[in-house]
Scaffold this active site. Structure first.
Site, PDB file in Angstrom:
ATOM      1  N   SER A 128       0.876  -1.317  -0.101  1.00  0.00           N
ATOM      2  CA  SER A 128      -0.035  -0.159  -0.045  1.00  0.00           C
ATOM      3  C   SER A 128       0.781   1.324   0.015  1.00  0.00           C
ATOM      4  CB  SER A 128      -0.890   0.082   1.285  1.00  0.00           C
ATOM      5  OG  SER A 128      -2.118  -0.653   0.832  1.00  0.00           O
ATOM      6  N   LYS A 131       0.344   3.987  -2.791  1.00  0.00           N
ATOM      7  CA  LYS A 131      -0.712   4.980  -2.397  1.00  0.00           C
ATOM      8  C   LYS A 131       0.240   6.441  -2.774  1.00  0.00           C
ATOM      9  CE  LYS A 131      -4.590   2.346  -0.608  1.00  0.00           C
ATOM     10  NZ  LYS A 131      -3.871   1.094  -0.566  1.00  0.00           N
ATOM     11  N   SER A 322      -6.123   3.889   3.752  1.00  0.00           N
ATOM     12  CA  SER A 322      -5.698   3.159   2.937  1.00  0.00           C
ATOM     13  C   SER A 322      -6.665   2.507   2.194  1.00  0.00           C
ATOM     14  CB  SER A 322      -4.803   1.868   3.563  1.00  0.00           C
ATOM     15  OG  SER A 322      -4.008   1.459   2.820  1.00  0.00           O
TER      16      SER A 322
END
Length: 491
Positions: A128, A131, A322
């Site tokens: 993640s 991102k 997230s």
């Protein structure tokens, strides 16, 4: 496999950008220590944050002095030396809990100068923390104030209304959905009824053609489409494709066809039965040769439009929670802004293009999606630290918005329960601001940290060969690295 010996001295990284003095404002998170205290946001601020209209501000007791839990940076603080950083970090980076490959980069946020690297230029599965690149590229390509439209137009046949998805993942059915401040299908339906002047529609077409290609990402684990953290990504959806808009953050059951689900909800608001809803394509907008507005019955004439919250708000949601579905929508906005298809491949191509335009190190970069769910993504720690340093500088002020959503160690988001319980991590509480990433065998963290002397550093630690049962110990090892930076003089 990363070497087991100490890191080699890190030479200054050449940069085509002129570094200007850091103007990243210090962010203070306040602890409310009065039990039961309720804070009511005044109307304008409440609306900006996505609340409904607020009444008069409630009188509350005088608050005690706030406690700062995020240290302010000092632009005059001394910069750590490369030798001091190696002495502190080499033992921690070599922790066996981090598995067979751990790649690290630490840089000074003020100057962008690398201070420590071990595999800093090597592409690593990021999960993640992808991102962060999605945020930087979409704010560059679209700008913080851009809003994503959802439109309704007249269809080719009498009585036909077409709802055209523009890629807003936060769209709600009613006044309040999962995402605060989201646009509403109810508002769009009211606009359509007004435009039609009382003529009831008989059929609804759903145009989600803005997103071609597969709805699930390449390189996603088999359980992600139905596992509650991923979903079919379509150009029209409600509440991030959640089945229940009242579901909490994180895991949530998702609908299998988000575009049709949204189309049916829109049809019901117009009094059209579900049986009269199907996928289709909107007619081309009518040519306005005389400058007069098109008649509402003319095929392609706009009947209404609603807009998403500004991108800066969507970036904040993506990073703080997230949110994978918001991330995929933002990656497609990068694609559309760069005239690429609104697909996984188009987003990946456009994001890589923007990274290069910004002068960031693209060596080792491979992208397959914008959320980090794909195991095909490869990002180097050095790319992340330089992207964070760029966002913290005045060179590109629109990028500073990525910091607002970063979780704070021991306080918020995915770091709420970290920095305190594990030995050697307490110093990072309230000082580390970072995005985390987790897939099976993959654990990562990237963000900013203020040293004990007040110097702001950017850092990234990426691992992708951790034993499947080693999640907790790997996270603790990552947190010890960031906490060591927080206590660092490292001269």
């Amino acid at each position: 496999m990363a070497p087991t010996s100490g890191a080699a001295p890190v030479p200054p990284r050449p940069s085509g950008r002129r570094r200007l003095p850091l103007v990243l404002a210090a962010v203070l998170v306040l602890v409310l220590v009065t039990v039961g205290l309720v804070v009511v946001r005044p109307g304008p601020v409440g609306r900006w944050l996505g609340d409904g209209d607020a009444g008069p501000a409630t009188v509350v007791p005088v608050e005690p002095a706030p406690v700062a839990v995020l240290a302010a940076a000092d632009v005059g603080a001394p910069m750590p030396s490369a030798e001091g950083m190696r002495a502190v970090l080499d033992p921690l980076v070599g922790d066996a809990a981090l598995g067979g490959r751990v790649n690290v980069a630490v840089a000074d946020a003020l100057t962008g100068q690398p201070l420590f690297e071990r595999g800093g230029g090597e592409g690593t599965v990021p999960a993640s923390v992808t991102k962060l690149l999605t945020a930087v590229t979409v704010l560059t390509a679209r700008g913080p104030g851009y809003r994503i439209p959802t439109r309704a137009v007249s269809g080719a046949e009498p009585g036909e209304v077409v709802i055209v998805g523009g890629g807003d993942p936060t769209l709600a059915a009613g006044a309040k959905g999962f995402y605060p401040g989201a646009a509403s299908l109810e508002d769009l339906a009211n606009q359509v009824r007004t435009a039609l002047g009382g003529n009831a529609p008989s059929r609804v077409l759903v145009d989600s053609s803005l997103y071609p290609g597969p709805v699930y990402g390449p390189g996603w684990d088999d359980d992600i489409p139905t596992g509650g953290y991923g979903a079919a990504v379509t150009a029209l959806m409600l509440d991030g494709a959640r089945k229940d808009p009242k579901a909490g953050q994180g895991w949530a059951e998702r609908v299998p066809q988000p575009d049709l689900t949204a189309g049916r909800a829109f049809a019901r608001l117009l009094g059209v039965p579900d049986s009269a809803v199907q996928k289709g394509t909107a007619p081309a907008a009518p040519t306005e040769a005389t400058g007069a507005p098109a008649e509402s019955t003319e095929p392609g004439a706009e009947l209404g439009v609603v807009q998403s919250p500004p991108l800066i708000r969507l970036v904040d949601i993506m990073i703080s929670e997230s949110d994978n579905i918001v991330a995929e929508a933002l990656a497609r906005q990068v694609a559309l802004a760069r005239d690429e298809p609104g697909s996984y491949a188009g987003g990946a191509t456009a994001m890589a293009e923007v990274v290069s335009e910004l002068g960031l190190p693209a060596g080792g970069l491979t992208l397959a999606d914008g959320s980090g769910l794909s195991r095909r993504n490869l990002i180097s720690p050095a790319l992340l630290t330089e992207a964070l340093a760029l966002a913290a500088s005045p060179d590109r002020p629109e990028l500073g918005g990525i910091f607002g959503g970063l979780p704070v160690g021991g306080w918020s988001g995915t770091l709420r329960d970290r920095y305190g319980a594990a030995p050697g991590t307490a110093a990072g509480a309230g000082v580390v601001r970072a995005k985390t990433g987790t897939l099976t065998r993959v654990h990562s963290i990237a963000g900013v940290v203020t040293t004990a002397e007040g110097r702001l550093l950017t850092f990234a630690v990426l691992t992708d060969q951790v034993p499947p049962d080693g999640m907790e110990s790997a996270r603790s090892a990552l947190d010890r690295i960031a906490a060591a930076l927080a206590t660092c003089g490292c001269h």
